[in-house]
Scaffold this motif. Structure first.
Motif, PDB file in Angstrom:
ATOM      1  N   THR A 276       0.823  -1.212   0.000  1.00  0.00           N
ATOM      2  CA  THR A 276       0.000   0.000   0.000  1.00  0.00           C
ATOM      3  C   THR A 276       0.853   1.256   0.000  1.00  0.00           C
ATOM      4  O   THR A 276       0.581   2.213  -0.738  1.00  0.00           O
ATOM      5  CB  THR A 276      -0.938   0.007   1.217  1.00  0.00           C
ATOM      6  N   ALA A 277       1.925   1.261   0.805  1.00  0.00           N
ATOM      7  CA  ALA A 277       2.781   2.448   0.894  1.00  0.00           C
ATOM      8  C   ALA A 277       3.903   2.446  -0.136  1.00  0.00           C
ATOM      9  O   ALA A 277       4.602   3.449  -0.291  1.00  0.00           O
ATOM     10  CB  ALA A 277       3.378   2.547   2.299  1.00  0.00           C
ATOM     11  N   LYS A 278       4.081   1.321  -0.852  1.00  0.00           N
ATOM     12  CA  LYS A 278       5.137   1.192  -1.859  1.00  0.00           C
ATOM     13  C   LYS A 278       6.509   1.511  -1.269  1.00  0.00           C
ATOM     14  O   LYS A 278       7.291   2.305  -1.803  1.00  0.00           O
ATOM     15  CB  LYS A 278       4.871   2.089  -3.076  1.00  0.00           C
ATOM     16  N   CYS A 279       6.777   0.865  -0.146  1.00  0.00           N
ATOM     17  CA  CYS A 279       8.049   1.071   0.532  1.00  0.00           C
ATOM     18  C   CYS A 279       8.306  -0.125   1.435  1.00  0.00           C
ATOM     19  O   CYS A 279       7.489  -1.051   1.512  1.00  0.00           O
ATOM     20  CB  CYS A 279       8.029   2.358   1.351  1.00  0.00           C
ATOM     21  N   THR A 280       9.426  -0.082   2.155  1.00  0.00           N
ATOM     22  CA  THR A 280       9.760  -1.135   3.111  1.00  0.00           C
ATOM     23  C   THR A 280       9.878  -0.506   4.489  1.00  0.00           C
ATOM     24  O   THR A 280      10.945  -0.005   4.867  1.00  0.00           O
ATOM     25  CB  THR A 280      11.082  -1.824   2.719  1.00  0.00           C
ATOM     26  N   PRO A 281       8.793  -0.484   5.253  1.00  0.00           N
ATOM     27  CA  PRO A 281       8.847   0.109   6.596  1.00  0.00           C
ATOM     28  C   PRO A 281       9.922  -0.566   7.441  1.00  0.00           C
ATOM     29  O   PRO A 281      10.069  -1.790   7.439  1.00  0.00           O
ATOM     30  CB  PRO A 281       7.448  -0.163   7.158  1.00  0.00           C
ATOM     31  N   GLY A 282      10.687   0.232   8.154  1.00  0.00           N
ATOM     32  CA  GLY A 282      11.776  -0.294   8.960  1.00  0.00           C
ATOM     33  C   GLY A 282      13.119  -0.185   8.280  1.00  0.00           C
ATOM     34  O   GLY A 282      14.160  -0.217   8.924  1.00  0.00           O
ATOM     35  N   ASP A 283      13.119  -0.074   6.951  1.00  0.00           N
ATOM     36  CA  ASP A 283      14.348   0.097   6.193  1.00  0.00           C
ATOM     37  C   ASP A 283      14.671   1.583   6.158  1.00  0.00           C
ATOM     38  O   ASP A 283      13.913   2.385   5.621  1.00  0.00           O
ATOM     39  CB  ASP A 283      14.158  -0.447   4.775  1.00  0.00           C
ATOM     40  N   ALA A 284      15.822   1.931   6.703  1.00  0.00           N
ATOM     41  CA  ALA A 284      16.173   3.343   6.824  1.00  0.00           C
ATOM     42  C   ALA A 284      16.286   4.040   5.480  1.00  0.00           C
ATOM     43  O   ALA A 284      16.125   5.251   5.386  1.00  0.00           O
ATOM     44  CB  ALA A 284      17.486   3.480   7.591  1.00  0.00           C
ATOM     45  N   ALA A 285      16.557   3.261   4.420  1.00  0.00           N
ATOM     46  CA  ALA A 285      16.743   3.884   3.111  1.00  0.00           C
ATOM     47  C   ALA A 285      15.444   3.996   2.334  1.00  0.00           C
ATOM     48  O   ALA A 285      15.433   4.432   1.199  1.00  0.00           O
ATOM     49  CB  ALA A 285      17.744   3.063   2.299  1.00  0.00           C
ATOM     50  N   SER A 286      14.341   3.589   2.950  1.00  0.00           N
ATOM     51  CA  SER A 286      13.077   3.523   2.222  1.00  0.00           C
ATOM     52  C   SER A 286      12.250   4.784   2.436  1.00  0.00           C
ATOM     53  O   SER A 286      12.157   5.307   3.544  1.00  0.00           O
ATOM     54  CB  SER A 286      12.285   2.299   2.690  1.00  0.00           C
TER      55      SER A 286
ATOM     56  N   VAL B 138      29.290   6.984   8.030  1.00  0.00           N
ATOM     57  CA  VAL B 138      28.197   7.122   8.995  1.00  0.00           C
ATOM     58  C   VAL B 138      26.997   7.672   8.234  1.00  0.00           C
ATOM     59  O   VAL B 138      27.057   8.767   7.670  1.00  0.00           O
ATOM     60  CB  VAL B 138      28.597   8.054  10.151  1.00  0.00           C
ATOM     61  N   GLN B 139      25.906   6.901   8.189  1.00  0.00           N
ATOM     62  CA  GLN B 139      24.775   7.262   7.344  1.00  0.00           C
ATOM     63  C   GLN B 139      23.907   8.357   7.965  1.00  0.00           C
ATOM     64  O   GLN B 139      23.622   8.332   9.167  1.00  0.00           O
ATOM     65  CB  GLN B 139      23.899   6.042   7.079  1.00  0.00           C
ATOM     66  N   ASN B 140      23.498   9.270   7.123  1.00  0.00           N
ATOM     67  CA  ASN B 140      22.471  10.239   7.485  1.00  0.00           C
ATOM     68  C   ASN B 140      21.179   9.742   6.846  1.00  0.00           C
ATOM     69  O   ASN B 140      20.966   9.874   5.640  1.00  0.00           O
ATOM     70  CB  ASN B 140      22.834  11.624   6.961  1.00  0.00           C
ATOM     71  N   THR B 141      20.301   9.137   7.644  1.00  0.00           N
ATOM     72  CA  THR B 141      19.065   8.549   7.111  1.00  0.00           C
ATOM     73  C   THR B 141      17.905   9.536   7.102  1.00  0.00           C
ATOM     74  O   THR B 141      16.785   9.166   6.758  1.00  0.00           O
ATOM     75  CB  THR B 141      18.681   7.308   7.933  1.00  0.00           C
ATOM     76  N   ALA B 142      18.184  10.774   7.455  1.00  0.00           N
ATOM     77  CA  ALA B 142      17.125  11.789   7.380  1.00  0.00           C
ATOM     78  C   ALA B 142      16.861  12.182   5.937  1.00  0.00           C
ATOM     79  O   ALA B 142      15.831  12.776   5.622  1.00  0.00           O
ATOM     80  CB  ALA B 142      17.512  13.012   8.206  1.00  0.00           C
ATOM     81  N   THR B 143      17.803  11.852   5.060  1.00  0.00           N
ATOM     82  CA  THR B 143      17.616  12.132   3.634  1.00  0.00           C
ATOM     83  C   THR B 143      17.230  10.838   2.918  1.00  0.00           C
ATOM     84  O   THR B 143      17.565   9.740   3.360  1.00  0.00           O
ATOM     85  CB  THR B 143      18.907  12.683   3.005  1.00  0.00           C
ATOM     86  N   VAL B 144      16.504  10.948   1.808  1.00  0.00           N
ATOM     87  CA  VAL B 144      16.136   9.788   0.992  1.00  0.00           C
ATOM     88  C   VAL B 144      16.565  10.075  -0.442  1.00  0.00           C
ATOM     89  O   VAL B 144      16.057  11.021  -1.053  1.00  0.00           O
ATOM     90  CB  VAL B 144      14.621   9.507   1.063  1.00  0.00           C
ATOM     91  N   PRO B 145      17.529   9.305  -0.979  1.00  0.00           N
ATOM     92  CA  PRO B 145      18.218   8.225  -0.275  1.00  0.00           C
ATOM     93  C   PRO B 145      19.175   8.773   0.773  1.00  0.00           C
ATOM     94  O   PRO B 145      19.418   9.977   0.823  1.00  0.00           O
ATOM     95  CB  PRO B 145      18.970   7.517  -1.397  1.00  0.00           C
ATOM     96  N   TRP B 146      19.708   7.853   1.596  1.00  0.00           N
ATOM     97  CA  TRP B 146      20.601   8.273   2.660  1.00  0.00           C
ATOM     98  C   TRP B 146      21.823   8.981   2.078  1.00  0.00           C
ATOM     99  O   TRP B 146      22.160   8.854   0.904  1.00  0.00           O
ATOM    100  CB  TRP B 146      21.030   7.069   3.497  1.00  0.00           C
ATOM    101  N   SER B 147      22.527   9.677   2.905  1.00  0.00           N
ATOM    102  CA  SER B 147      23.754  10.356   2.497  1.00  0.00           C
ATOM    103  C   SER B 147      24.808  10.125   3.567  1.00  0.00           C
ATOM    104  O   SER B 147      24.511   9.609   4.655  1.00  0.00           O
ATOM    105  CB  SER B 147      23.509  11.857   2.311  1.00  0.00           C
ATOM    106  N   CYS B 148      26.044  10.480   3.271  1.00  0.00           N
ATOM    107  CA  CYS B 148      27.135  10.322   4.229  1.00  0.00           C
ATOM    108  C   CYS B 148      27.209  11.542   5.148  1.00  0.00           C
ATOM    109  O   CYS B 148      27.186  12.689   4.679  1.00  0.00           O
ATOM    110  CB  CYS B 148      28.474  10.158   3.513  1.00  0.00           C
TER     111      CYS B 148
END
Length: 745
Positions: free
Chosen positions: A285-295, A374-384
């Motif tokens: 329904t959401a077309k994503c993978t909940p729990g996956d930080a890169a989603s 060190v991942q910055n998961t606040a961005t999609v996709p993640w960044s360094c």
């Protein structure tokens, strides 16, 4: 040295020299020709010659290319083709590949030179793609016959083909038909001439039914005439098509008469990642993978995970036993510890502990951390993440090393047998990951070295070749379109539709931006039937292509794919069923673990470099094959059954049996500067009918001629290595005796 010692050394030398002398005299009496183990390819730039060169590339067989389009190419004449070495007649090529039966103008001196060379040295010729005609021993395809598309045709390897170069096949030769709107293969089907020229014969090796006729038309056949043997191929192909790949190794074996540098195997390794961990589930329904930080999710859908059960372990064992195959389980011990902490026990650990000997175990780190920047998961996709000075913030060496060694210790504590030189990091992290992380984490290499890791998995879709990471080497792995976040077939198809349909069809837009993507769909698949009717067959075809491409690289899926609907098995079943229908029992799937694959790739790279540099080569004189390579570089060789390696005293086994012949890696033994193989009488090619003809005009160089380009195999193929316990030595020669006496003195 005392008198007695000198006397003993002189006695030994005299005895050994006496043993050598008769052999030298016998050799001089026979004056056999020398045939260099190198193939000549006359290239017109078409896909057929490119396909044959590709097979020699991936199997490690040296060849020289003469490009017809090159205005500066060498002239093919007697001096180019042959010469003398130490007074012995030398044929510089053991086989000739032509784009067709007559690539030169009528009356060409070059074609006459090739014909004379083949007659004199007993060298065979491949006509890579030619039309049916009397000049190759066939009727014209219209008399009666067929000219047109061969898509979907099922050919047959004849009894003569199965008894000869194609003995590794069962007999069925299916032609692909992947797109009904495109002609993928075209050819000519015709029958051999009823009356051949005097002394000529045509032997069909592969045929297909002629439409509208009860006769079979030739796809491949051997035309023997006037002291020349031609392999005639009457269908178009490229290096990727299954029908060609099935015949490829046999084409090389036929033209080299079963004796050549390099070898070919069919490999399959199935890695199962994330064992003991739960994998996050795709949200349809959401077309994503909940729990996956890169989603990137629409809204906040509920999280859900997929994890194997004890019943899934039993099923995996049963499947392995039925298919004589072993899975590689890439494990994360932290997943089991987390389950035990949450519920007090882990039934999956109990089941896998009981079944641990059924699988191979590979370290996938303790809890699957990301080991790059060190991942910055606040961005999609993640960044360094960056430091205050703008530099990249890297995961520390200590963190990486702990993730590796903690899992090693967990395995030891629970009785799982592992090879601590093997590793695959979570998401192949630590290695360069474009576009966010263009270089390796600089802390990765020292952490691998400290943990004793020599082989670390990489993603073939990002890096196709093996490379060094400090003292470790990568092992590229093929990804599958069987997704880590799918345990049910409908979820797999829903995600597949999302990725590979246009935005107008409700998709992600990937195919809108990149319409040429091979997996793009013309319309969404039915979620209830699309997996079995489309996704699984396509994935099985792709993976079977890797198997018959002489590639030892592993393919990876995830533990989630062995759980719930067990969606990996329909793919595996189709792969193994297809393989069993195509290949004979003498060519089983070779199933290696990661460290063996890594070592194979390393050996191939060294062999390729030596052949490319011209420091590795081989030749045959009668029943003796001699191969030389730089010190420390093992040689890839294929030879007939019964071949042995000549030792200083006696002989030892060579290679291992595969596809009805022997092949493997070989290295010189004591006092040897090269590898010497002895063929048995049945495996020694017969002397050519014209062997008594005048010796060819000598050439200034016994090696590949100037102006031609040389090509050798890229990394990649495996075969059994001569066991370490087998002694390797040298032929008994005067030089060898001198060295031995020198050692005694």
């Amino acid at each position: 040295m005392g008198r007695r010692t000198r006397w003993a050394a002189a006695f030994i030398a005299a005895g050994l020299l006496a043993a050598v002398a008769p052999a030298a005299a016998a050799h001089a009496a026979t004056a056999a020709q020398r045939i260099d183990l190198r193939v000549l390819v006359v290239d017109d730039g078409g896909p057929a010659t490119a396909a044959i060169m590709n097979e020699m590339d991936i199997s490690g067989t040296p060849y020289t290319v003469v490009k017809l389009s090159d205005a500066n190419r060498p002239t093919i004449d007697a001096a180019f083709l042959s010469g003398t070495v130490n007074g012995q007649a030398e044929g510089k090529f053991q086989a000739v590949v032509l784009p067709n039966n007559a690539p030169f103008a009528a009356g060409s001196a070059e074609m006459a030179a090739l014909t004379g060379y083949e007659q004199t040295f007993g060298v065979r010729q491949v006509d890579a793609y030619t039309y049916a005609q009397p000049a190759v021993g066939l009727n014209y395809a219209a008399n009666p016959g067929y000219i047109g598309s061969l898509d979907g045709t099922t050919g047959t390897v004849t009894a003569a083909g199965l008894a000869g170069a194609f003995k590794y096949l069962k007999g069925t030769l299916p032609f692909e038909d992947n797109d009904p709107n495109v002609t993928e293969s075209y050819g000519y089907l015709a029958t051999p001439l009823a009356t051949q020229a005097a002394g000529a014969s045509f032997t069909p090796l592969a045929t297909a039914p002629i439409p509208g006729s009860s006769s079979a038309g030739v796809l491949a056949g051997e035309y023997d005439h006037s002291g020349v043997s031609e392999l005639v191929l009457t269908f178009a192909y490229n290096q990727y098509q299954q029908q060609y790949r099935l015949l490829a190794r046999g084409i090389v074996d036929w033209m080299t008469q079963g004796i050549h540098l390099g070898y070919d195997r069919n490999y399959y390794e199935q890695h199962i990642d994330d064992v003991f961990l739960p994998d996050d589930r795709w949200s349809s329904t959401a077309k994503c993978t909940p729990g996956d930080a890169a989603s990137a999710c629409s809204g906040t859908p509920a999280e859900s995970t997929i994890r194997m059960t004890a019943a899934d372990v039993t099923y995996a064992q049963q499947w392995e036993q039925a298919h004589n195959f072993t899975f590689d389980f890439l494990f994360n011990g932290g997943g089991s510890d987390e389950q035990t902490a949450a519920t007090g026990s882990d039934p999956l650990l109990t089941a896998l502990t009981s079944a641990k000997s059924s699988f191979r175990w590979v370290n996938h780190t303790y809890d699957h951390p990301f080991l790059g920047c060190v991942q910055n998961t606040a961005t999609v996709p993640w960044s360094c993440t960056t430091n205050a000075d703008g530099s990249t913030a890297w995961v520390s060496r200590a963190t990486i090393q702990t993730a590796i060694t903690q899992n090693q210790q967990w395995a030891a504590n629970h009785g799982f047998s592992t090879d601590n030189t093997e590793l695959v990091t979570g998401e192949h992290s630590g290695l360069a990951t474009l576009p966010q992380q263009p270089v390796d984490n600089p802390n990765l290499a020292p952490a691998l070295a400290a943990a004793g890791v020599k082989w670390t998995g990489s993603d073939h879709s990002r890096e196709a070749n093996q490379r060094a990471v400090g003292s470790a080497l990568t092992v590229p792995r093929y990804p599958m379109n069987v997704y880590y976040n799918a345990g049910h077939t409908n979820d797999e198809v829903n995600e597949y539709n999302w990725l590979y349909t246009s935005t107008a069809q409700g998709g992600s837009g990937l195919c809108t931006a990149n319409p040429a993507t091979s997996t793009c769909l013309p319309a969404p698949l039915d979620e209830s039937t699309g997996y079995g009717s489309y996704v699984a067959p396509l994935e099985a075809r792709i993976d079977l292509g890797h198997i018959i491409d002489n590639s030892p690289l592993p393919t990876y899926a995830h533990q989630s794919n062995l759980a719930e609907d067990r969606i990996l098995y329909p793919v595996l079943n189709q792969i193994f069923d297809s393989y069993a229908n195509l290949f004979a029992a003498n060519a089983p799937i070779v199933n290696l673990r990661e460290s063996a694959i890594g070592a194979e790739l390393k050996q191939r790279t060294a062999w390729q470099a030596a052949v490319t540099a011209g420091t590795a080569s081989g030749y045959r004189v009668g029943s003796t094959v001699t191969v030389t390579a730089p010190s420390g570089v093992a040689a890839q060789v294929t030879a007939p059954t019964g071949t042995v390696q000549q030792q200083f005293l006696g002989t030892s086994a060579f290679g291992s049996a595969y596809a009805g012949e022997l092949s493997g890696w070989a290295s010189p033994g004591l006092l040897q500067s090269g590898v010497t193989l002895k063929l048995n009488a049945a495996g020694t090619p017969a002397a050519p009918a014209a062997a008594a003809a005048a010796a060819p005009t000598p050439s200034a160089s016994p090696s590949a001629s100037a102006g031609a380009t040389s090509s050798t195999p890229p990394t990649g193929s495996t075969a059994p290595v001569v066991p370490d316990g087998v002694k390797k030595a040298v032929p008994l020669t005067v030089d060898g005796v001198a060295k031995l006496v020198g050692a005694l003195l």
